[in-house]
Scaffold this active site. Sequence first.
Site, mmCIF file in Angstrom:
data_model
loop_
_atom_site.group_PDB
_atom_site.id
_atom_site.type_symbol
_atom_site.label_atom_id
_atom_site.label_comp_id
_atom_site.label_asym_id
_atom_site.label_seq_id
_atom_site.Cartn_x
_atom_site.Cartn_y
_atom_site.Cartn_z
ATOM 1 N N SER A 22 25.655 99.879 47.376
ATOM 2 C CA SER A 22 24.182 99.986 47.404
ATOM 3 C C SER A 22 23.820 101.247 48.164
ATOM 4 O O SER A 22 24.643 101.787 48.924
ATOM 5 C CB SER A 22 23.616 98.762 48.151
ATOM 6 O OG SER A 22 22.247 98.940 48.460
ATOM 7 N N TYR A 77 23.347 92.439 54.965
ATOM 8 C CA TYR A 77 23.528 93.211 53.727
ATOM 9 C C TYR A 77 24.007 94.633 54.019
ATOM 10 O O TYR A 77 24.957 95.119 53.413
ATOM 11 C CB TYR A 77 22.187 93.233 52.977
ATOM 12 C CG TYR A 77 22.250 93.752 51.558
ATOM 13 C CD1 TYR A 77 22.552 92.891 50.497
ATOM 14 C CD2 TYR A 77 21.980 95.083 51.265
ATOM 15 C CE1 TYR A 77 22.586 93.352 49.182
ATOM 16 C CE2 TYR A 77 22.015 95.553 49.952
ATOM 17 C CZ TYR A 77 22.311 94.679 48.922
ATOM 18 O OH TYR A 77 22.347 95.142 47.620
HETATM 19 P P1 NAD Z 1 21.415 89.077 40.878
HETATM 20 O O1 NAD Z 1 20.923 88.128 41.886
HETATM 21 O O2 NAD Z 1 20.639 89.293 39.620
HETATM 22 O O3 NAD Z 1 22.919 88.703 40.457
HETATM 23 C C1 NAD Z 1 23.877 88.331 41.403
HETATM 24 C C2 NAD Z 1 25.052 87.686 40.690
HETATM 25 O O4 NAD Z 1 26.038 87.327 41.664
HETATM 26 C C3 NAD Z 1 24.689 86.392 39.937
HETATM 27 O O5 NAD Z 1 25.408 86.359 38.715
HETATM 28 C C4 NAD Z 1 25.174 85.294 40.889
HETATM 29 O O6 NAD Z 1 25.481 84.081 40.232
HETATM 30 C C5 NAD Z 1 26.426 85.969 41.434
HETATM 31 N N1 NAD Z 1 26.928 85.375 42.682
HETATM 32 C C6 NAD Z 1 26.293 85.239 43.869
HETATM 33 N N2 NAD Z 1 27.102 84.636 44.762
HETATM 34 C C7 NAD Z 1 28.289 84.409 44.119
HETATM 35 C C8 NAD Z 1 29.507 83.807 44.500
HETATM 36 N N3 NAD Z 1 29.706 83.328 45.738
HETATM 37 N N4 NAD Z 1 30.486 83.707 43.584
HETATM 38 C C9 NAD Z 1 30.309 84.181 42.313
HETATM 39 N N5 NAD Z 1 29.173 84.763 41.900
HETATM 40 C C10 NAD Z 1 28.170 84.862 42.791
HETATM 41 O O7 NAD Z 1 21.609 90.450 41.674
HETATM 42 P P2 NAD Z 1 21.745 91.981 41.211
HETATM 43 O O8 NAD Z 1 20.555 92.684 41.686
HETATM 44 O O9 NAD Z 1 22.151 92.086 39.794
HETATM 45 O O10 NAD Z 1 22.935 92.440 42.160
HETATM 46 C C11 NAD Z 1 24.238 92.730 41.711
HETATM 47 C C12 NAD Z 1 24.923 93.617 42.758
HETATM 48 O O11 NAD Z 1 24.239 94.861 42.843
HETATM 49 C C13 NAD Z 1 24.905 93.020 44.165
HETATM 50 O O12 NAD Z 1 26.131 93.294 44.807
HETATM 51 C C14 NAD Z 1 23.776 93.769 44.839
HETATM 52 O O13 NAD Z 1 23.952 93.826 46.229
HETATM 53 C C15 NAD Z 1 23.929 95.118 44.193
HETATM 54 N N6 NAD Z 1 22.741 95.960 44.277
HETATM 55 C C16 NAD Z 1 21.562 95.542 43.717
HETATM 56 C C17 NAD Z 1 20.452 96.362 43.803
HETATM 57 C C18 NAD Z 1 19.124 95.981 43.208
HETATM 58 O O14 NAD Z 1 18.137 96.681 43.472
HETATM 59 N N7 NAD Z 1 19.050 94.932 42.406
HETATM 60 C C19 NAD Z 1 20.543 97.591 44.453
HETATM 61 C C20 NAD Z 1 21.746 97.977 45.009
HETATM 62 C C21 NAD Z 1 22.836 97.154 44.902
#
Ligand code: NAD
Length: 261
Positions: A142, A155
């Site tokens: 991130s 985080y």
């Molecule tokens: P999201 O909430 O849409 O998806 C998260 C996924 O992780 C889901 O499929 C959930 O079921 C799964 N998950 C959570 N805990 C779990 C566990 N213990 N075991 C197995 N699966 C698990 O989130 P997102 O925004 O798509 O985030 C995906 C990644 O991208 C994350 O690592 C997040 O930190 C990172 N990220 C997101 C953003 C953003 O703006 N959305 C920005 C930077 C980084």
Amino acid sequence: MLKNKTAIVTGSTSGIGLGIAQKLAGEGCNIVINGFGDKDAIEKERAGIEKNYGVKCAYLGADISKPAEVEKMIQDTEKTFGAVDILVNNAGIQFVAPIEEFPLDKWDAILATNLSASFYTIKYALAGMKKKKSGRIINIASAHGLVASSEKAGYVAAKHGLVGLTKVVALEAANHGDITCNAICPGWVLTPLVEKQIKDNAAKEGKSEADAKAEMLSEKQAVHEFATPEQIAGLVVYLCSESAKSITGTTLSIDNGWTCQ
Ligand code: NAD
């Protein structure tokens, strides 16, 4: 481009992970999807990937914060598909609170899911990659792996840790054939993880969700737009390519100018 390869994408039942799974499948890669959610919706996603892209797709529901479940997920993938060629550590969770009020269980859960889980997947998948002398490990970190924001202690700590882990893995995989390990650092992407923060901010500050969304973008990013899961997935595909063979141990930002300021 990725025909006959197999990728595990953790947390691919939603958001960015779902986009990555679909894009890799579009390149001909067999896919293991993982993550929580409604059973029927997950089966629909799995079957859809097989039908739309003509690849094999399996769902393995490991809770990636649990090392024994991760070890089994890697073993099952190797047994079913022959190898883990591509490992995308994507699953992640968020919790927002000042440190004095940050619940201990939330801290533990974020560290387990956003950092330790990637240590577990890599620990169990790297031996197979070294044996095959090829592999791609991509950690979805991130902008918060590079810079901080207040009230996101768990985080930010976990994502900075993930960037550190990325570098160690790159060093240990070096000169074992064509294995690379990199971290992608997205800025804001409109997924359920961020939609919750928009709702919470709007409620806390008594403003509309549209205003909370606009404020979120302008507070952090030079370009006031969300990146899309498809854009993140495009970089994942590039990192899996032969052209990216010399990129290892580094971070790649897709953050609309968040961290250049
Ligand atoms: P999201 O909430 O849409 O998806 C998260 C996924 O992780 C889901 O499929 C959930 O079921 C799964 N998950 C959570 N805990 C779990 C566990 N213990 N075991 C197995 N699966 C698990 O989130 P997102 O925004 O798509 O985030 C995906 C990644 O991208 C994350 O690592 C997040 O930190 C990172 N990220 C997101 C953003 C953003 O703006 N959305 C920005 C930077 C980084």
